[in-house]
Scaffold this motif. Sequence first.
Motif, PDB file in Angstrom:
ATOM      1  N   CYS A  55       0.831  -1.210   0.000  1.00 13.06           N
ATOM      2  CA  CYS A  55       0.000   0.000   0.000  1.00 13.06           C
ATOM      3  C   CYS A  55       0.865   1.259   0.000  1.00 13.06           C
ATOM      4  O   CYS A  55       0.541   2.236  -0.684  1.00 13.06           O
ATOM      5  N   CYS A  56       1.967   1.221   0.749  1.00  9.28           N
ATOM      6  CA  CYS A  56       2.862   2.385   0.776  1.00  9.28           C
ATOM      7  C   CYS A  56       3.479   2.636  -0.594  1.00  9.28           C
ATOM      8  O   CYS A  56       3.551   3.774  -1.061  1.00  9.28           O
ATOM      9  N   VAL A  57       3.925   1.559  -1.249  1.00 12.60           N
ATOM     10  CA  VAL A  57       4.517   1.708  -2.580  1.00 12.60           C
ATOM     11  C   VAL A  57       3.477   2.198  -3.576  1.00 12.60           C
ATOM     12  O   VAL A  57       3.747   3.075  -4.409  1.00 12.60           O
ATOM     13  N   GLU A  58       2.270   1.659  -3.480  1.00 14.51           N
ATOM     14  CA  GLU A  58       1.209   2.088  -4.390  1.00 14.51           C
ATOM     15  C   GLU A  58       0.870   3.562  -4.180  1.00 14.51           C
ATOM     16  O   GLU A  58       0.663   4.302  -5.146  1.00 14.51           O
ATOM     17  N   ASP A  59       0.814   3.989  -2.924  1.00 15.19           N
ATOM     18  CA  ASP A  59       0.541   5.402  -2.645  1.00 15.19           C
ATOM     19  C   ASP A  59       1.641   6.307  -3.196  1.00 15.19           C
ATOM     20  O   ASP A  59       1.371   7.410  -3.682  1.00 15.19           O
ATOM     21  N   LEU A  60       2.898   5.828  -3.133  1.00 12.38           N
ATOM     22  CA  LEU A  60       4.001   6.618  -3.676  1.00 12.38           C
ATOM     23  C   LEU A  60       3.908   6.722  -5.194  1.00 12.38           C
ATOM     24  O   LEU A  60       4.054   7.803  -5.766  1.00 12.38           O
ATOM     25  N   LEU A  61       3.661   5.602  -5.855  1.00 13.10           N
ATOM     26  CA  LEU A  61       3.672   5.589  -7.318  1.00 13.10           C
ATOM     27  C   LEU A  61       2.459   6.300  -7.910  1.00 13.10           C
ATOM     28  O   LEU A  61       2.540   6.834  -9.016  1.00 13.10           O
ATOM     29  N   TYR A  62       1.338   6.275  -7.188  1.00 20.34           N
ATOM     30  CA  TYR A  62       0.133   6.941  -7.682  1.00 20.34           C
ATOM     31  C   TYR A  62      -0.014   8.365  -7.147  1.00 20.34           C
ATOM     32  O   TYR A  62      -1.041   8.993  -7.372  1.00 20.34           O
ATOM     33  N   TRP A  63       1.000   8.863  -6.441  1.00 26.42           N
ATOM     34  CA  TRP A  63       1.043  10.246  -5.958  1.00 26.42           C
ATOM     35  C   TRP A  63      -0.178  10.570  -5.103  1.00 26.42           C
ATOM     36  O   TRP A  63      -0.797  11.627  -5.258  1.00 26.42           O
ATOM     37  N   ARG A  64      -0.540   9.641  -4.194  1.00 24.87           N
ATOM     38  CA  ARG A  64      -1.642   9.933  -3.278  1.00 24.87           C
ATOM     39  C   ARG A  64      -1.278  11.094  -2.348  1.00 24.87           C
ATOM     40  O   ARG A  64      -2.133  11.917  -2.022  1.00 24.87           O
ATOM     41  N   ASP A  65      -0.011  11.115  -1.924  1.00 27.27           N
ATOM     42  CA  ASP A  65       0.513  12.237  -1.145  1.00 27.27           C
ATOM     43  C   ASP A  65       1.586  12.905  -2.000  1.00 27.27           C
ATOM     44  O   ASP A  65       2.724  12.433  -2.049  1.00 27.27           O
ATOM     45  N   PRO A  66       1.270  13.980  -2.724  1.00 21.63           N
ATOM     46  CA  PRO A  66       2.237  14.562  -3.664  1.00 21.63           C
ATOM     47  C   PRO A  66       3.536  14.999  -3.001  1.00 21.63           C
ATOM     48  O   PRO A  66       4.608  14.879  -3.610  1.00 21.63           O
ATOM     49  N   ARG A  67       3.456  15.475  -1.757  1.00 19.35           N
ATOM     50  CA  ARG A  67       4.685  15.929  -1.105  1.00 19.35           C
ATOM     51  C   ARG A  67       5.642  14.763  -0.861  1.00 19.35           C
ATOM     52  O   ARG A  67       6.835  14.840  -1.141  1.00 19.35           O
ATOM     53  N   ARG A  68       5.112  13.658  -0.354  1.00 19.77           N
ATOM     54  CA  ARG A  68       5.963  12.504  -0.077  1.00 19.77           C
ATOM     55  C   ARG A  68       6.473  11.872  -1.365  1.00 19.77           C
ATOM     56  O   ARG A  68       7.654  11.530  -1.479  1.00 19.77           O
ATOM     57  N   SER A  69       5.589  11.712  -2.348  1.00 20.49           N
ATOM     58  CA  SER A  69       6.019  11.124  -3.614  1.00 20.49           C
ATOM     59  C   SER A  69       7.055  12.006  -4.306  1.00 20.49           C
ATOM     60  O   SER A  69       8.027  11.502  -4.873  1.00 20.49           O
ATOM     61  N   GLY A  70       6.852  13.325  -4.253  1.00 17.49           N
ATOM     62  CA  GLY A  70       7.820  14.233  -4.858  1.00 17.49           C
ATOM     63  C   GLY A  70       9.172  14.167  -4.176  1.00 17.49           C
ATOM     64  O   GLY A  70      10.216  14.211  -4.836  1.00 17.49           O
ATOM     65  N   ALA A  71       9.170  14.034  -2.841  1.00 14.94           N
ATOM     66  CA  ALA A  71      10.436  13.947  -2.113  1.00 14.94           C
ATOM     67  C   ALA A  71      11.180  12.661  -2.469  1.00 14.94           C
ATOM     68  O   ALA A  71      12.399  12.678  -2.704  1.00 14.94           O
ATOM     69  N   VAL A  72      10.460  11.540  -2.510  1.00 12.96           N
ATOM     70  CA  VAL A  72      11.100  10.261  -2.849  1.00 12.96           C
ATOM     71  C   VAL A  72      11.601  10.279  -4.284  1.00 12.96           C
ATOM     72  O   VAL A  72      12.729   9.847  -4.579  1.00 12.96           O
ATOM     73  N   PHE A  73      10.780  10.798  -5.198  1.00 15.31           N
ATOM     74  CA  PHE A  73      11.181  10.842  -6.609  1.00 15.31           C
ATOM     75  C   PHE A  73      12.384  11.747  -6.814  1.00 15.31           C
ATOM     76  O   PHE A  73      13.336  11.390  -7.514  1.00 15.31           O
ATOM     77  N   ALA A  74      12.378  12.923  -6.178  1.00 21.22           N
ATOM     78  CA  ALA A  74      13.504  13.848  -6.315  1.00 21.22           C
ATOM     79  C   ALA A  74      14.771  13.267  -5.694  1.00 21.22           C
ATOM     80  O   ALA A  74      15.872  13.404  -6.248  1.00 21.22           O
ATOM     81  N   GLY A  75      14.637  12.600  -4.549  1.00 23.90           N
ATOM     82  CA  GLY A  75      15.807  11.995  -3.919  1.00 23.90           C
ATOM     83  C   GLY A  75      16.417  10.895  -4.759  1.00 23.90           C
ATOM     84  O   GLY A  75      17.644  10.841  -4.947  1.00 23.90           O
ATOM     85  N   LEU A  76      15.561   9.996  -5.273  1.00 22.42           N
ATOM     86  CA  LEU A  76      16.077   8.913  -6.121  1.00 22.42           C
ATOM     87  C   LEU A  76      16.716   9.452  -7.390  1.00 22.42           C
ATOM     88  O   LEU A  76      17.805   9.013  -7.795  1.00 22.42           O
ATOM     89  N   LEU A  77      16.047  10.415  -8.019  1.00 16.43           N
ATOM     90  CA  LEU A  77      16.581  10.965  -9.264  1.00 16.43           C
ATOM     91  C   LEU A  77      17.883  11.715  -9.031  1.00 16.43           C
ATOM     92  O   LEU A  77      18.830  11.610  -9.828  1.00 16.43           O
ATOM     93  N   SER A  78      17.973  12.464  -7.943  1.00 23.92           N
ATOM     94  CA  SER A  78      19.220  13.178  -7.633  1.00 23.92           C
ATOM     95  C   SER A  78      20.363  12.201  -7.373  1.00 23.92           C
ATOM     96  O   SER A  78      21.496  12.415  -7.829  1.00 23.92           O
ATOM     97  N   LEU A  79      20.075  11.131  -6.642  1.00 22.61           N
ATOM     98  CA  LEU A  79      21.100  10.128  -6.363  1.00 22.61           C
ATOM     99  C   LEU A  79      21.593   9.465  -7.647  1.00 22.61           C
ATOM    100  O   LEU A  79      22.804   9.308  -7.863  1.00 22.61           O
TER     101      LEU A  79
END
Length: 244
Positions: A55-79
């Motif tokens: 459920c956590c992964v699904e919420d991240l990938l579907y941008w249920r919480d845009p702030r959290r998904s954006g932080a994870v996406f930006a962190g992974l992409l920056s790394l």
Amino acid sequence: MPWPRPLFHPSCRRAASSLLASAAPPCSDPGTSFLSWRDHQRPHTMEPGGPSWKCCVEDLLYWRDPRRSGAVFAGLLSLLLALTQYSVVSVFSYLALAMLALTITYRIYKAILKSIQKSDSGHPFKAYLDKDISVTQEGAKRITDAALPYVNHTTCSLQRLILVQDLVDSLKLAVCAWLTTYVGAIFNGLTLIILAVICLFSVPVIYEKYQAQIDQYVGLVRKQFDDVMAKVQAKIPGGKRKAE
């Protein structure tokens, strides 16, 4: 003085009682509260081995919480982008230095503040130090049990494909491997990982929004592919699948 009339007719009271009895939680313990019944009805997503991480992964990938998904996406992409410019050792060394600089600075700041105020506030990271982050035997067994079916399925599929149990499936693998050589000539592994991360955070949202149109086109492409594979299978000696 006559007794006051009942507010509801006895038949209405009986109907309400039967309705409440049918909606009551089915349990043998008479002390069960509505809260425990509600928790019983709710999916146990936080139990060990439950679908909480899914459920956590699904919420991240579907941008249920845009702030959290954006932080994870930006962190992974920056790394990943940093890894394209520097070596793995350099990137993780700089990350460790940055984290240590923050924690040490905060630790010294709290120590100075403690000496000025003459208070006994304790270690600033005590709440995090008290957390047990070690992997237990039950946790390791749960992870192993969850990964084992995928490992077995992969090894059995590779055995079946490489040893040509089914000629058509082995030919499909050969075609995919041949096409992958062209992909590898254009992109390196890190670029493919970056593209995969971008697709993971964009494709599910796009598919959720345009699901009907995408399913229609995918169905047409799959039908054409199945027709071509059926013709190829009919022309190859021994390429027909055995009827199960």
